[in-house]
Each structure stands twice: as C-alpha cells, then as structure tokens.
Design a protein around this motif. Structure first.
Motif, PDB file in Angstrom:
ATOM      1  N   GLU A  53     -14.977  -0.360 -12.145  1.00 49.57           N
ATOM      2  CA  GLU A  53     -14.346   0.519 -11.170  1.00 49.57           C
ATOM      3  C   GLU A  53     -15.371   1.469 -10.568  1.00 49.57           C
ATOM      4  O   GLU A  53     -15.363   1.736  -9.369  1.00 49.57           O
ATOM      5  N   SER A  74      -7.974  -3.767  -6.390  1.00 43.56           N
ATOM      6  CA  SER A  74      -7.129  -3.519  -5.217  1.00 43.56           C
ATOM      7  C   SER A  74      -7.917  -3.606  -3.921  1.00 43.56           C
ATOM      8  O   SER A  74      -7.510  -3.063  -2.904  1.00 43.56           O
ATOM      9  N   TYR A 134       0.179   6.424 -15.387  1.00 47.04           N
ATOM     10  CA  TYR A 134      -1.113   6.551 -14.705  1.00 47.04           C
ATOM     11  C   TYR A 134      -1.135   7.720 -13.722  1.00 47.04           C
ATOM     12  O   TYR A 134      -2.093   7.892 -12.992  1.00 47.04           O
ATOM     13  N   ALA A 174      -5.715  -0.864  -1.456  1.00 44.48           N
ATOM     14  CA  ALA A 174      -6.090   0.545  -1.518  1.00 44.48           C
ATOM     15  C   ALA A 174      -6.858   0.938  -0.270  1.00 44.48           C
ATOM     16  O   ALA A 174      -7.470   0.101   0.398  1.00 44.48           O
ATOM     17  N   ASP A 229     -10.468  -2.574 -11.532  1.00 47.36           N
ATOM     18  CA  ASP A 229      -9.743  -2.098 -10.358  1.00 47.36           C
ATOM     19  C   ASP A 229      -9.876  -3.163  -9.283  1.00 47.36           C
ATOM     20  O   ASP A 229     -10.928  -3.324  -8.666  1.00 47.36           O
ATOM     21  N   THR A 233       0.843  -1.194   0.000  1.00 45.45           N
ATOM     22  CA  THR A 233       0.000   0.000   0.000  1.00 45.45           C
ATOM     23  C   THR A 233       0.872   1.234   0.000  1.00 45.45           C
ATOM     24  O   THR A 233       2.094   1.162   0.097  1.00 45.45           O
ATOM     25  N   TRP A 243     -16.343   1.978  -6.728  1.00 48.41           N
ATOM     26  CA  TRP A 243     -16.227   3.290  -6.096  1.00 48.41           C
ATOM     27  C   TRP A 243     -17.521   3.693  -5.414  1.00 48.41           C
ATOM     28  O   TRP A 243     -17.536   4.227  -4.323  1.00 48.41           O
ATOM     29  N   SER A 293      -4.086  -5.740  -8.423  1.00 54.08           N
ATOM     30  CA  SER A 293      -3.642  -4.358  -8.603  1.00 54.08           C
ATOM     31  C   SER A 293      -4.807  -3.555  -9.147  1.00 54.08           C
ATOM     32  O   SER A 293      -5.901  -4.086  -9.374  1.00 54.08           O
ATOM     33  N   THR A 294      -4.574  -2.290  -9.401  1.00 56.51           N
ATOM     34  CA  THR A 294      -5.628  -1.441  -9.955  1.00 56.51           C
ATOM     35  C   THR A 294      -5.962  -1.814 -11.389  1.00 56.51           C
ATOM     36  O   THR A 294      -6.954  -1.339 -11.940  1.00 56.51           O
ATOM     37  N   ASP A 295      -5.132  -2.667 -12.010  1.00 62.54           N
ATOM     38  CA  ASP A 295      -5.414  -3.101 -13.380  1.00 62.54           C
ATOM     39  C   ASP A 295      -6.190  -4.408 -13.440  1.00 62.54           C
ATOM     40  O   ASP A 295      -6.750  -4.745 -14.468  1.00 62.54           O
ATOM     41  N   GLU A 314      -2.068  -5.709  -3.881  1.00 59.08           N
ATOM     42  CA  GLU A 314      -2.114  -4.253  -3.747  1.00 59.08           C
ATOM     43  C   GLU A 314      -3.355  -3.894  -2.939  1.00 59.08           C
ATOM     44  O   GLU A 314      -4.451  -4.363  -3.226  1.00 59.08           O
ATOM     45  N   THR A 334       1.571  -0.109  -7.273  1.00 58.22           N
ATOM     46  CA  THR A 334       1.357  -1.050  -8.377  1.00 58.22           C
ATOM     47  C   THR A 334       2.680  -1.502  -8.975  1.00 58.22           C
ATOM     48  O   THR A 334       2.898  -2.698  -9.199  1.00 58.22           O
TER      49      THR A 334
END
Length: 951
Positions: free
Chosen positions: A932, A543, A759, A565, A541, A499, A936, A526-528, A563, A505
């Motif tokens: 994503e 994470s 990014y 978040a 996303d 983190t 969110w 990861s965010t990908d 990862e 990432t």
C-alpha cells in the motif's frame, strides 16, 4: 513586454500516462505539466520566425483544425498568438501522425493559481510512442526558441520514427486490432511485442501476430517440419514436390541426384524465406548452398526438394476457407538505361512504404553477397546500367521480408486451386495458414499445369494482402476476428465500478455476494485485495487501475466489481475503457488537501469519472441524498438508478418520485408499523424487496450505513438484470463476518464484551459509526443489567490535513466514553506520535465543549492499543476498534479467546480459527502495508480538475 526571451525554456514538471477515462479525457491520454516561466509573456506572435520555422519542420500542422473547426485553424492561432504549451500539444499530436498513429485530440489548460504552468493533454495509441512524442515536442519548441549545435531536427525525427517503428505493432497485428476496435472489442497489449488480449474475462482471446488462442500447437509443429508437411499432403493426394531431408552436404548432393536437377535447398524449420536457395543445377552448387541453408535451421536439418518452376503465390486460409491470394514477386529493380543497379536499389529503398523488417508495408532491399552473386549470374555487376525495362532480380524467393512486392490475385484463382489450398490447411490443422503455391498460373488448375504446394506456414503475415503493391487490399482481419468472436458472441464481461468516500468496499462485497448467488464467477477489487471467485489472490490495497486490469484479464471472471479510489483515477485513470454500471455512495471530506484536490467539488469531479465512463446502455446508481452525487446525473450518458434513505414526503423523495413517474428507477425505504421496507421502484411500479431489520448486516436496522450500502447494491444488481428473489436472498445472507466482509463491522465476543472491528478512518465515517453505536447500545440497554460503557480505539492516517485529523477526534468524542488513540504502521511521512497527538487535541476540544468522552489514552502500537481497549471493558460493554490492519487485530482478539479457554483444553484442542493465525496475519499485514505504501508513493501531486477532452 517587447522583444523575445534569450534563455527561456519550456520545462516539463511532470509526465503522467492515463490508461483509460480520467479527469481530463474520456479516453486514454498523455498529460504533461509544463512551466513556461518567462515565456508566459511571449505568445507565438511575439516570437519572430517561430511559426515559419515550425511549419517548415512539420508541414503537417497545416491540417490541424484546432478550435477553429477548419483546416489551417491551428496555423491561424499561431500567427494570431498562442502560448507554447498549446504549441507543444499540437506538435506531440503531429509527431504521432508522422509515426502512423492517427491521433487528433488534445487540449491545453492553465494551472489554477500558478501563472505560466499549463496542463498539456493529448491522445495516444501506444503509450511509449506518446510519451516519446511529448518529450520530443518540448525539445522542438525549445530548439525553435534557442538553437543548439547538438540538435538536428531531421536526425531527431528519424530517430523518433525508428523507435516508434520498433515499438509499433506489425501490419498483421495492427489489422486485427483495428478490426476488433471497429466491433467494440476491448484489447490490451500483454508485452512489448505482439502478444495481445482481445476481450475480457471468460470471453478473452489472445493473438500473437496471426497466431490465435485457437491455433493448434501440434499444427504449428507440423507446419514447421517441411518434410513432415510434404509427407502428409502427399499422402492425401495433394501436389507437392519430391523431398528428402539431410544433415550433411554429401547427403544433400546424393539426394539431389536422386530427385533430379534442378533442386531447391531450404532449412527444414526455417521461415521468412531465409536460407532458401533455388534452381541448383549441380552437385557443386548443392554442396556450396548447403551451409547457407543449414545455418538458418534450428536443428541443422536441411530439405532438398525438386525445383518447381512458375510464379510464387501465397494463399491465405482462415477458418478453412480461402480469404486472399497474393502473387509474390522477388526483390528486383527495373532498368532505365541511365542509372546503375546500385542507384536503382537506393531509389527503390527510398520509397516511404519501405522500412526495416516488418515495420512498414514493404521491406527495404538488402544487397548482400547472395544478391550480388544473383545479379552477376544475370550478366551484370552492381555498378552496371541495366537496359530500359530490363528486370534485374536481387532475390530468388518472393518473400516480403526480403524486399519482394505483392500483387493481389484473390479473385483470379481457379476453384480447383482454392480447394487444394483449403484442404491443405485442414490436413495440417491450422486455423490461419499460408499455403505457398508454385505454379505457372494460378488461374489454371495446378494438377494440369504442373504446380505444387511448396510450404504450409503457421502465423502467415498479412501485409502482402492488406497492403498489396498492385491491386486491391483485402480485409482479411475480419474472418480472423470472426473465428475468435463469432457474430453475436460477447467480448466483454459486465463491469461495475464503485466509488465514494465511505461504504464502497461493503457495497462492492454485497453486490459480489448477490451475483455469486446467481452462479457468476465474480472478480472483485477492493482496498483489501483482489478476489477471484471468492478466492483472495492478492492481499494489498487493490482499488487502483492495475488491479482492475488484472481482474479483466482473468479467464475465470464473468462479472467484475471494481472498487475505484480517487488516487488511482488521478494517477492512471480507470485502467479500462468503460463500466456498464457506476455506483457512487457519497462525497464527504477525506483526502482533501492532497494532490491538488482541495474542495468537495473537486473531489466530486474526480469520483464522477466512473459516471462519465457509463455508456448509453449502462446505468449509474447515485445517492440522491448527497447533492454532489445527485449533480453527477448531468455527466451520465446512461440511465440513472437513484437510492435514498430519506422518508416519503421529503424534498429528495419528491424529486425521486417525480423522476419515477417519468419512468426512472429507484431504491428507497418505505416505513410502516412493522419496520422499514426496501422498495425497488421502476416507473409507477413498486416492488418490495426486504425489511431492513432482517438483514444481518444492519444489526436490526441500527447500522444505517449498511442500509444505504444495501440500497446501492440492490440498485446495481437490479440494473445488472438480477431477479428480485436473488437480490433479496443475497441481502438476507450477507453478513459482516470476517469471511464475507473483513474489516467492516466484524463482531467478536471477548470476555463477554461485544467487540466490533471496523476500518473507519475519517470524520464522516466516524459519525456514521457513532450513530450505529448509539442505536445498537440503545437497542440492548433495556435488557442489560448495568449501564453499557462505550470504548473506542481510533487512529488517523498521517497523510490527512491537521484539521481533518483533529475533526476525527472531535467526532469520536461525541460517541464514546473512553478513547484509546493509536497510529498506523505507515506514518505517511509524519513523525511517530504526531497524528495521535492531533487526534487527542480534537478529543480534548470536544470534551471541553461537553462531549460524551470522559477519558482519553494514547497507545501508539495498534496491537497494544487493542489489548488495552479490550482490558478496559467489563462484561456487557461495547468496544469499537477502528483499525488499520484488521487481520492482525482479529488474530489478536482470537488469542484472547484462546487464553480464556486454555485451562479447560489441551494444546492440541485449542479452539480458534486457522485463518486467524496471529503470526501469519501479522506478517501479511506488514507485507500489505508495504504494498500500500508503494502505491501511495506513486500518487504524486495531481492537477486541478479540468474539463473533458473534445474534438
């Protein structure tokens, strides 16, 4: 204020379930945000009769110690005066106690800046039961304040307990889970029933009740066919009754005559004793019983077998060895000369140990037509009074599911009988088997006394052994867990959590690349997306905690890099119980002003959750250059591995050197005439690792953010036991190509201009990226024929604060000559153009103060802005594209190359990469944005950070 409120109500503003360590607790917990309103002025000592009525309803609260540390401490707090949020916490815990879940820990803390609003936190075992307990606790508190006609406490409690019983694990599953927990084996419920995963990744095993990953499907089929079972056992010389399978009542009568009366009729593939009729002595009885047995057979096939007289014993065989033996006594009542049989049944069913089905250790006796008929055959009616000590049977079979009881006989069985049972289980091929014996006495050899094996059961129930009505309980879950996890075998895979604000990432990818070179099957989030052994299985996303659980459930994974978040931590916690290694890259202003996180200190407390989840034998890899990260060492139970970019002689390096002299570990930079060397330090030992300028990801050492990421990855790999040579080789072969690090400093040459795709989306990241641009251009400027122009494309996420978005513009203006401003596809609830306008404000403020930028343009669509930025560049210039959907942007850049070479090739010979198909990547980008956005939107307002949950 005197008196008491007349209409005040406790209101729940939000309910959140944490599925792992979180900002409030080290373990999973339920979080209720409650508003007392006017009740804030009325602690319990100002509510007449409140405490007495509460204790009358839930006397178990007397055992709560609360903060006093002794029994009755909570009651003392009630009488002295405590607030109703605190009361809700204890009531929710006690309700779970009533449901059989031993939950004891909780806390209540006021919400900063919101008088009367409280955070109520309490443990749970089953989240559905925990949430229900919280809801009922609030209703109970409100009912004690203002009574309502529709609320009846006992009815509500019974309804809650019945629902909890339906959601709870059965006794067999619960016993295995308890044993696994005692061995520190992680577990996860895979559905709403009894399918459970024990262990992680490649070590994972599954159970469903007492059926395990190692249970043979063929053996289950054989055991389910009673005729085939009897044939196989009989052919091996084991004692079995004579048996014939039939499909009609006439065939059954004929078979009974052939076998000889009395006989037993049972469904060929039934279970739990349903449809089994014993002691049939005539053709008429057989014909009458046939439909009852056939109704319980899935295939309509019924077995007629000889009636073996004697007692009913269940031998539990686990791994080929006898684990327990229980004598099963059919459902019955004992006459007392005063009460009717019907009244005795009601009294027996009132036993708190009895429930419906398998929800408790005993099952309630059901008086159906068969039971009434059996009582009549014994010379009684249900309304008759049986003589003193007279046993009146209500069922013929001794199954626990029909109301029977069990007597432990584990140490009474004759060795010959134990050997027969073990051989029967091995012949069928079951790892866990229930062998049903009918014999006069289990202490004598059945071959001499005339007993026989009447059934072999797959997935046998454990409750007759773990909770016998008479005798000592047997700890039979231990051999089951031994089968799945032999002593000394691992159940967990190494878990590394990463983190920080920026760099997490890339650090994750570097570490995964190093461990892949060691032959590990790495699962990474990861965010990908989610990557399993270098295969992208989910593009989104990823994470958050759900993605982490997905990796840990995958049977190919033997090393996890997750990862993490801050949004996932606030929403659900980590989603797993602990991580062996935690990496914190940095803490910088980003996502502030969102979900109750307004300061860097609060953000650091959220990120520190992964450090707190490190066990004593684990490691935390911390950035010593960041004061907030450095302070996290106090929250770590394991060993600290420091990393630092500071030069020797600085205060930070002196701090690290002092720690290393005491045996600590660190990864630092040592400058020399030949360049910077990454050095691993352990105690007084220094081990050179690699030159920073020779690592491809650093672009000759100018990408300082990737130097820092390499330090963190090397420290984590070293802590994970990777040899120095493999760490070195991993860093030397890790590049920022689209295949190894999509969206992170990917370099593409377009029309002889250098284009980078990254990014970057926050001001601290922009400063790091700008420093790279400055260093990279300075490195190339000497060989260039003209001044290299710097063109940047920048966009801000709409959910950031206005000042943060402006600051992004101010930062970008310091490093680029021309800026093209764009917006994300997901506007984060802002109107189109608003976020870009805020960035432009920041850019123009910086330009007015003398910043480098000389021109700023706004092109809201990302792909159009990409084309515009590239067209502005001359050969040799540098273009930095800070993107949202990197796949679509890379595909667009690829199309430039296609167009440049189109005149020299035919359509079939067009160059380019099939993985960067523009249309496909644009579609994927849209889908990923939608996923994503869903993630969110689930992150609703979070609470201010609180202290940890303690006893």
């Amino acid at each position: 204020m005197q008196g008491s409120p007349t209409t005040g109500q406790l209101k729940v503003l939000r309910t959140r379930v944490y599925r792992g360590p979180n900002i409030w607790a080290y373990d999973q917990a339920i979080h209720l945000l409650v508003d007392l309103g006017e009740l804030e002025a009325f602690p319990t000592d100002k509510l007449p009769g409140f405490t007495d009525r509460l204790m009358e309803w839930l006397p178990g609260l007397e055992h709560h110690t609360c903060s006093r540390g002794h029994r009755g401490g909570f009651v003392e707090r009630l009488r002295e005066g405590t607030w109703l949020g605190h009361v809700t916490e204890h009531v929710a815990l006690q309700l779970q106690q009533e449901a059989g879940h031993d939950m004891r820990r909780g806390k209540t803390r006021g919400e900063s800046g919101r008088p009367g609003v409280y955070n109520v936190i309490f443990d749970y075992f089953d989240e559905r039961v925990g949430v229900s307990a919280g809801e009922l606790a609030v209703r109970i508190v409100n009912e004690l304040l203002v009574s309502t006609a529709e609320f009846e406490f006992q009815d509500e409690l019974d309804r809650f307990l019945r629902a909890a019983g339906r959601k709870a694990f059965g006794p067999s599953t619960a016993a295995i889970i308890d044993e696994a927990v005692s061995r520190d084996i992680p577990w996860h419920r895979l559905n709403q029933y009894s399918l459970v995963q024990l262990g992680q990744g490649v070590h994972a095993q599954r159970i469903r009740a007492t059926m395990t990953s190692r249970t043979s499907a063929l053996a289950v089929d054989i055991a389910g066919d009673k005729n085939l079972t009897a044939t196989l056992l009989g052919s091996a010389g084991l004692p079995v009754p004579k048996a014939i399978t039939v499909r009609t009542a006439e065939d059954a009568a004929e078979a009974a005559t052939k076998i000889g009366y009395p006989v037993v009729i049972k469904p060929l593939d039934g279970n739990h004793g349903r449809g089994v009729i014993l002691g049939l002595a005539s053709e008429d009885e057989v014909r009458e019983a046939f439909p009852l047995a056939a109704d319980q057979s899935r295939r309509g096939v019924v077995q007629v077998e000889s009636f073996i007289t004697g007692r009913d014993y269940r031998c539990l065989i686990i791994g080929g060895r006898m684990a327990a033996i229980a004598e099963r006594v059919p459902a019955h009542v004992i006459g007392d000369g005063e009460h009717t049989i019907e009244e005795l049944v009601d009294t027996t069913n009132a036993d708190p140990r009895r429930g419906i089905g398998h929800e408790k250790v005993l099952t309630r006796i059901v008086v159906d037509d068969a039971a009434v008929e059996l009582v009549r055959e014994q010379g009684y009616a249900m309304s008759d009074v049986a003589p003193q000590d007279e046993m009146v049977k209500l069922a013929l079979t001794g199954n626990m599911s029909t109301g029977g009881i069990s007597i432990d006989r584990t140490f009474d069985a004759h060795p010959d009988n134990v050997e027969i049972a073990e051989e029967a289980a091995q012949l069928i091929g079951l790892d866990v088997a229930g062998i049903d014996f009918i014999c006069p006495d289990i202490t004598a050899p059945v071959r001499e006394t005339g007993g026989a094996i009447c059934e072999v059961n797959a997935a046998p129930g454990f409750r007759m052994h773990t909770h016998p009505t008479v005798g000592e309980p047997q700890f039979i879950a231990k051999p089951v867990v031994d089968l799945l996890f032999p002593p000394g075998s691992p159940s967990r895979v190494p878990v590394v959590a990463v983190t920080g604000t920026n760099g997490k990432t890339t650090t994750s990818r570097m570490l995964a690349h190093i461990m892949k070179s060691l032959g590990r099957k790495v699962g990474m989030t990861s965010t990908d997306g989610v990557v399993i052994d270098e295969r992208l299985v989910i593009k989104a996303d990823a994470s958050g905690p759900r993605s982490a659980r997905m990796v840990l459930q995958n049977p190919r994974v033997d090393f996890a890099v997750l990862e993490v978040a801050r949004g996932g931590i606030l929403r659900e916690g980590l989603g797993y119980d602990r991580n062996d290694i935690a990496i914190v890259t940095n803490i910088a202003p980003d996502h502030l002003g969102m979900h109750g996180i307004d300061t860097l200190e609060q953000l650091a407390r959220v990120k520190a959750v992964i450090v707190e989840a490190v066990p004593r034998d684990g490691y935390a890899v911390l950035n010593a250059d960041d004061a907030l990260v450095r302070a996290m060492r106090r929250r770590c139970s394991g060993t600290i591995v420091w990393f630092s970019m500071e030069p020797p002689g600085s205060r930070v390096r002196e701090f690290i050197d002092e720690k290393c002299r005491r045996g600590a570990r660190a990864v630092v930079l040592e400058p020399s005439d030949r360049g910077e060397m990454i050095v691993l330090k352990q105690g007084r030992r220094s081990m050179p690792l690699a030159w920073t300028h020779l690592l491809p990801s650093t672009f000759g050492g100018t990408a300082r953010m990737n130097v820092a990421n390499a330090l963190a990855a090397a420290g984590a790999a070293f802590a994970a036991g990777a040899p120095l040579h493999d760490i070195r080789q991993g860093l030397r072969t890790f590049t920022t190509s689209y295949y190894l690090s999509p969206g992170r400093l990917n370099r593409v040459e377009v029309n002889h201009a250098e284009v980078f795709v990254d990014y970057c989306h926050n001001p601290p990241g922009m400063h790091r990226l700008g420093e790279f641009v400055q260093g990279y251009v300075d490195q190339r400027q000497g060989a260039a024929e003209h001044r290299i122009s710097r063109i940047g494309m920048v966009g801000a996420a709409g959910d950031r604060r206005d000042d943060d978005i402006r600051e992004l513009g101010r930062a970008a203006a310091q490093y680029f000559d021309v800026l093209v401003l764009r917006e994300d596809d997901n506007l984060r609830r802002r109107a189109p153009g608003v976020a870009a306008a805020l960035v432009e404000e920041g850019v123009r403020e910086a330009m007015a103060d003398g910043a480098r930028c000389r021109q700023v343009l706004t092109v809201l669509n990302e792909l159009e802005a990409t084309r515009h930025a590239v067209h502005l560049a001359n050969p040799g210039d540098l273009v930095m594209l800070c993107v949202d959907q990197h796949g679509a942007v890379l595909a667009e850049l690829e199309s430039f190359t296609h167009q440049a070479n189109a005149g020299a090739r035919t359509d079939d010979e067009q160059p380019g990469d099939p993985d960067l198909d523009p249309q496909q990547l644009a579609t994927e980008a849209t889908e990923a944005s939608a996923v994503e956005d869903t993630e969110w939107r689930e992150v609703v307002d979070a609470q201010p950070v609180g202290a940890k949950l303690v006893e």
